[in-house]
Each structure stands twice: as C-alpha cells, then as structure tokens.
Design an enzyme around this catalytic site. Structure first.
Site, PDB file in Angstrom:
ATOM      1  CE1 TYR A   1      -8.611  -7.090  -3.300  1.00  0.00           C
ATOM      2  CE2 TYR A   1      -9.820  -5.434  -4.534  1.00  0.00           C
ATOM      3  CZ  TYR A   1      -8.624  -5.934  -4.058  1.00  0.00           C
ATOM      4  OH  TYR A   1      -7.451  -5.290  -4.336  1.00  0.00           O
TER       5      TYR A   1
ATOM      6  CG  HIS B   1     -14.062   2.650 -11.247  1.00  0.00           C
ATOM      7  ND1 HIS B   1     -14.841   2.660 -10.105  1.00  0.00           N
ATOM      8  CD2 HIS B   1     -12.952   1.945 -10.938  1.00  0.00           C
ATOM      9  CE1 HIS B   1     -14.209   2.009  -9.143  1.00  0.00           C
ATOM     10  NE2 HIS B   1     -13.074   1.563  -9.614  1.00  0.00           N
TER      11      HIS B   1
ATOM     12  CG  ASN C   1      -2.029  -0.983   1.170  1.00  0.00           C
ATOM     13  OD1 ASN C   1      -2.300  -1.548   0.118  1.00  0.00           O
ATOM     14  ND2 ASN C   1      -2.686  -1.219   2.297  1.00  0.00           N
TER      15      ASN C   1
ATOM     16  CG  HIS D   1     -13.710  -3.517  -3.425  1.00  0.00           C
ATOM     17  ND1 HIS D   1     -14.282  -3.674  -4.669  1.00  0.00           N
ATOM     18  CD2 HIS D   1     -12.729  -2.596  -3.588  1.00  0.00           C
ATOM     19  CE1 HIS D   1     -13.669  -2.899  -5.549  1.00  0.00           C
ATOM     20  NE2 HIS D   1     -12.719  -2.239  -4.917  1.00  0.00           N
TER      21      HIS D   1
ATOM     22  NE  ARG E   1      -7.486  -2.002  -9.983  1.00  0.00           N
ATOM     23  CZ  ARG E   1      -6.453  -1.179 -10.172  1.00  0.00           C
ATOM     24  NH1 ARG E   1      -5.425  -1.612 -10.868  1.00  0.00           N
ATOM     25  NH2 ARG E   1      -6.458   0.042  -9.694  1.00  0.00           N
TER      26      ARG E   1
ATOM     27  NE  ARG F   1     -10.213  -0.933   1.841  1.00  0.00           N
ATOM     28  CZ  ARG F   1     -10.465  -0.805   0.544  1.00  0.00           C
ATOM     29  NH1 ARG F   1     -11.515  -1.410   0.013  1.00  0.00           N
ATOM     30  NH2 ARG F   1      -9.696  -0.087  -0.237  1.00  0.00           N
TER      31      ARG F   1
END
Length: 689
Positions: free
Chosen positions: A468, A434, A44, A592, A374, A564
C-alpha cells in the site's frame, strides 16, 4: 435531487474492480503478477457481495429505503444490474485466466488437472492426498438430511453426484466436499526435466474421488464446484451482560448464519444437481446466482507460487531510508529538530516499528497512545506496545474491533494487550475509529514534557506497508500533538466535543472545514487570485461534497482528482464540472494515501488524512486530517502528487462516456509508481554526492 449528476456508488465500485481485471489482462504485466491480479479481483468481489450487495439486499426489504440513498436506482433494479455486470466480468476473468495459463506453458509452467497427471506424478498425488488432504476433508452426505448444514461463507465446495448401484434400486447421491483452507491451494508436482507442474487442490481431490467413495458400487461420479457468499454484517445487539469484545467475538462466529447473498456454480454442473442444491439451500431469486467456471475462490491466485520464475514477477524494490533520518541511533533526537515524511513502500516501514521500540525502551517516555485499525497477523507494532507496558509505561490503545474481516486478528491482540495491563479503548459509541495517529509524552530537560508522534494515511501494518502506498508524518510539533492528545481524551470522555486549533477531526468538523476551504478557493478564483484544488484519495461518494466541488468548478476553479476506487462525481460535464479532471491509477502497488491540497491564493495548504470524502468518513467515523507546516515536506507532497498526476501508462480516465479508458496524452511516458521510487532514489544520491 438530479441523479444524472452522480454515478451510483456500487456501479462505480464495479468499474474500479474492472480496472483490477484490466491489470490481469495487460500483456505488459508479468505473467504470475497477472494471476495475482485475478486473485485480487476475485477477493474484492467476495468482499463486495458480503458487504455492499448484502446491504442493498437488506434495503430491498426495508420500508424506509429511498432511491436517493441508492443513487437514483431502486434496490431491485440495482441488484439486477450488479448481477448482470458481475456475470460479464466473471466471464471475462475466465477468458483472461485461460490466456494466462496458455502463456505460462510457453515458459514451461503447466497448471494441470486430474486428467493431465504424468505417470511419475501419480504416486506423489495419491500420497499427498492420503497424508495431507484426506484427514482435513469434511464430506457431507446430503440425501438423508432435511436441510443442508450451514455452508461457510466464501468457502469452496465440490458438489458430487454419485449414481449408487449397491442397493437393489439405483440411487442418486448428492454429496458436498469442503475444500480445506489449511492446505495450500496450489500443489507443486514433481518436475519433468525443465517443465514445472502445478495442480489445484480441487483437482487433486477429484483425482482421488475413487479412494474417497470406494465403499459405494457406483456407476457414475462427477464433481463440480460451488460457493456461497453470506451477509457479513455483525449483530451487536442483544445480551447486555456481554462485554463489547464478547459481542464482537460472537458476531464473527455467527457470520456462518448470515443470509446468503451470492451463489456461484460451475456452469457445467448437471441441472438436477443444481436444482437439488438451490432447493435444499433455499436460494431464491433475491440472491445473486452466478454461473462460473470450473474453479471458484480465485482469490487464492494472490498466493500463486513463484516457482523460482523471477522473470515472471515484478522486480522487488529495496525500500529506501528517509532522507536525513537514520535508523541507527535515536529517532527522537532527529524528530525533535524537524518533521519527516515516510512514503511507504518507497521508504521502509521500519521507521514506525523503530519509533515504537525506542519509546518502549526509553526511560524518559512515560505515555504512549495509539490508534489501531488493522494489525498484521504477526505484529511488531503490538509487540512494541506490550513491551512498553512491561517497562512500566502507561499505554493507551484505541483498537477498532469492527475493522471489517480483521475482527478476529484485532481481538487476538486486544486480549493479549489487555492481559498486559494496556488501557484499551474500543472506539466511540456509534463511530468507528479510523484515525491513524500515535502520541508520546517524554520527560526531558528540567522535567518538562516533550511531545512526539506520528500521523498516517494508512494502517500501522507491516504487511500492507509493503504493497500500500501511504504517507506518515513524524513530528514533535507541539501544536499538532496537543490536538492529537485531545483526540485521545475524546475517546475516554466522548460526550465532550473538543475544539482543535490545527487538526481537522471527524465527525464534528471535517465536512464543515473542507467546505470552508473549497469556498475560499471559489472566493480566490472570483477575485483573480491563485486558486485550485488537488485531491488524492481512495473514494469520493458523498453527494454534498460532490455538489461543493461542482459549485467550485462552475466558478472556474481548476480541480485535479486522483481517485483509486469509487467516484460518484462526473467530471467534464458542460455547465456542471467542466474544470474537473479525474484519473485513477491501478498498478503494482495499491494507491492508498489521502492528500488534500488547496492553492490558497498562492500559499498552498496541505493536509494528509485518514479520511476519504465518503459520508461514513465525514459523519460516522473518527478521522484526522493533519496540516503540513514543513516547507520541504510540502514540496515533497506536491512533487509526488504531480508525478502521479502526470501518469500516462497506468492512469485511467473517469468520463461518463469513456469508462476505464487509459490516458494517452502523447507526453513523455510516466509510470508514476516507478517514477516515485526514482524520485526518492535521486534525492538520496544527491544527498550523498
């Protein structure tokens, strides 16, 4: 703007990463999982410096940057604060790593360095080095170079100092050895009875330095690790003769030339070696220079070997089937009758793959449209789409080539799909796509077109679906699917702004529509009708949306937020946000989903969405928020939200005065991720009883 109303976005993100570090420190978390959380923390941080820190560094040199954009702080002050926080977090992480390693030894697992190798392991280490490592090494002799060759972004290097006595005059040589990334970072050594040994490749190289430099007559030899992080922004301007995909390919390759933004070094390195490197690499005080420990790239701990020690890992869950939806037989047949909700990883992601495979084979399916952000490295999603094209179906894929750090993977599949005749759409000028949606047209009775599809809060990625948590709605609701078709039409002709009857679509409608929905809750509250807001998301950073939530709070609307990551809103502040509560859950899985629930006078409205309440999602991306009409699914969403809201083991409170304090409310213990799995298990057992 009153900046005391908001938490700075970057500092809030660092608070989130501190929660990840808390998991690594938590003695209740299995030991190897704790190591892996250290890896996540480090990974991260790498991405944070490559993107966010780099952006602030650019802003520092910009004439038009304002404190408003940075949450009330100057760029220079913010860079300094970030560095100070990261230095403290890095120090904490080293203490945590040492504690974990000590605990592992109680379980007969030893992480050894070059000075701790047992006699019977020495031949193995030397042979492994000669066979596997030495051929992959890149070794750079620095003294005779005018400047250091461009070091790879986030790669780790051993900085070697060698006192050479082979010449008449003693000479200090400085050398860089690149740690190869095509060899596993952790080498499992031969066991000693019931004791297991692991060695980092860094130390394996240190052990073999004499073999590497035996051409020199050296007096002294030392090696310390360094790492450089570069600005990851892609430059897509320039040559107009290049296609968009060519520019992305070139941009990814050119990341090696990005400006350095962070330099991490072993704090035990000799000062003359450090000075030599900083000068040679032209690292200045605008970069974040961070003293660290003996090892960098601790992101690799995410792949620490399990060594067969299952008791030091979380128990793996068996993903469940969706209630009433069977994987054998036709999914279209079931979805035609009603909507279904998949909640990964509690449910198996196989439904998404099966849905696309069925569409690829079904002669009645004529068109498939899907958005991809992704993809997995080995993607069954992409394979199914290619299969569909081979079977003569029209396939349209909107693939986002600027999905940060996944560009190369997406490019690989984009080129494959293009060769197979799939119609590719590379987003919309100035906007990332997205949204997470699939649209299918199937010719059925009397040659009429019947629509099917799914909308998700997460990527269509088999690997991330295991870790996720995300909602996916399977539907044949014609009203919703007609709106999804309009989104795909917008990809092709994006100068025409579509109108949608059911979906809420960014960048044209999400901000306005969400503000209207919040205003409606305010109105209901003032009229004494049931009012309330329940949101679950990854990040909340848009000041305008935060102000609207503050306004609702000041009118008495109860607001429950599960966030989160980044939260720039300050809850529980008198006369500002007294009715707002915020928690964050960081646990085994990565939370997520984006779920938005409005009480709506007692007839709640539910939306699952690809969008967080961040400015980029509201104004600069194509996003979809999808209404939920099925009453059973509404109940399921509310139930799972409430399970998470009642979390009191892994929930942290957002508070201006109590950063990352665990919520301990004296109620029955609820660990929401485990409780959610049990919730779905109970539903299945009830169905089968």
């Amino acid at each position: 703007m009153n900046h005391k109303k908001y938490t700075n976005r970057e500092l809030s993100w660092l608070q989130f990463n501190a929660r990840v570090l808390q998991e690594a420190a938590d003695v209740e978390v299995p030991l190897i999982e704790r190591l892996r959380f250290l890896g996540i923390f480090s990974n991260n941080l790498d991405e944070f410096f490559r993107v966010r820190y780099a952006a602030i560094k650019r802003a520092k040199h910009s004439d038009d940057v304002s404190k408003k954009k940075l949450g009330g702080l100057s760029a220079k002050r913010l860079l300094t604060e970030i560095t100070q926080i990261v230095i403290k977090q890095q120090a904490d992480s080293l203490e945590i790593l040492a504690a974990i390693q000590s605990k592992l030894e109680h379980h007969n697992i030893f992480i050894v360095d070059e000075n701790q190798i047992k006699g019977h392991q020495k031949d193995f280490v030397k042979d492994f080095f000669l066979q596997k490592v030495s051929p992959a090494l890149v070794t750079i002799m620095l003294n005779d170079l005018n400047e250091v060759p461009k070091l790879k972004d986030s790669a780790a290097y051993l900085a070697v100092k060698l006192i050479d006595q082979s010449a008449k005059k003693r000479k200090t040589r400085y050398i860089l050895i690149e740690i190869p990334n095509n060899v596993e970072r952790f080498i499992v050594l031969p066991q000693d009875e019931d004791k297991k040994y692991v060695m980092l490749i860094d130390d394996l190289i240190r052990y073999n330095l004499d073999t590497l430099f035996n051409i020199f007559d050296y007096k002294d030899l030392s090696a310390h690790m360094i790492k450089i992080t570069r600005d990851a922004q892609l430059d897509l301007e320039g040559d107009f003769n290049k296609s968009y995909i060519e520019k992305i390919i070139d941009g990814v390759k050119d990341r090696v030339d990005g400006d350095p933004v962070r330099f991490v070094y072993d704090q035990n390195i000799d000062q003359d070696t450090l000075d030599f490197l900083l000068d040679k690499m032209q690292i200045d005080d605008a970069d974040s220079i961070i003293p660290g420990g003996r090892y960098h790239n601790r992101r690799d701990y995410m792949k620490f070997p399990d060594l067969g020690a299952k008791h030091l890992l979380y128990d793996k869950i068996q993903p469940l089937p969706i209630n009433g939806l069977k994987l054998h037989g036709s999914l279209f047949k079931h979805i035609r009758e009603k909507d279904y909700l998949l909640y990964a990883p509690y449910h198996t992601f196989s439904y998404v793959v099966k849905f696309l495979r069925e569409a690829a084979l079904d002669p009645k399916v004529k068109f498939i449209g899907i958005t991809i952000y992704r993809l997995a490295e080995v993607s069954h999603i992409a394979s199914s789409l290619i299969n569909a094209a081979k079977n003569g179906k029209k396939v349209m894929v909107s693939i986002e080539l600027q999905a940060r750090f996944d560009e190369a993977n997406n490019i690989k599949y984009a080129e494959r799909m293009q060769r197979e005749g799939i119609q590719l759409v590379f987003g919309v000028t100035g906007l990332k796509v997205h949204a997470k949606a699939c649209y299918i047209e199937r010719v059925e009775e009397e040659e009429k077109v019947k629509r099917y599809g799914f909308i998700s809060t997460g990527n269509f990625n088999e690997n991330t679906a295991k870790i996720y948590t995300d909602y996916t709605l399977f539907t044949s609701n014609s009203s919703i699917l007609k709106d999804i078709k309009k989104v795909f039409e917008f990809f092709e002709v994006n100068y025409k702004i579509k109108k949608y009857k059911h979906l809420i679509v960014s960048p044209h409608y999400t901000r306005e529509r969400f503000e209207e929905l919040i205003d409606h809750e305010i109105e209901n509250q003032l009229q004494g009708l049931p009012a309330g807001i329940k949101f679950k998301m990854n990040s909340l950073s848009d000041y305008q949306m935060i102000d609207k939530l503050y306004e609702a709070s000041q009118k008495g609307v109860k607001i429950q937020l599960i966030i989160r990551g980044i939260c720039c809103l300050k809850p529980g502040v008198k006369d500002l946000s007294e009715t707002i509560e915020v928690i964050s859950v960081v646990d085994k899985f990565l939370e997520h989903p984006r779920l938005y629930i409005f009480e709506n006078g007692g007839a709640p409205k539910f939306y699952i969405s690809s969008a967080d309440l961040m400015t980029r999602n509201l104004d600069h991306r194509v996003e979809i928020s999808c209404p939920i009409y099925d009453e059973d699914i509404k109940k399921e969403l509310l139930d799972t939200f409430e399970i998470c809201w009642n979390e009191n083991i892994k929930a942290r409170l957002f508070s201006p005065n109590k950063v990352n304090k665990y919520r301990r409310n004296g109620q029955k213990e609820v660990r929401s991720q485990f409780a959610t799995y049990q919730y779905y298990l109970d539903k299945l057992e009830k169905l089968n009883s």
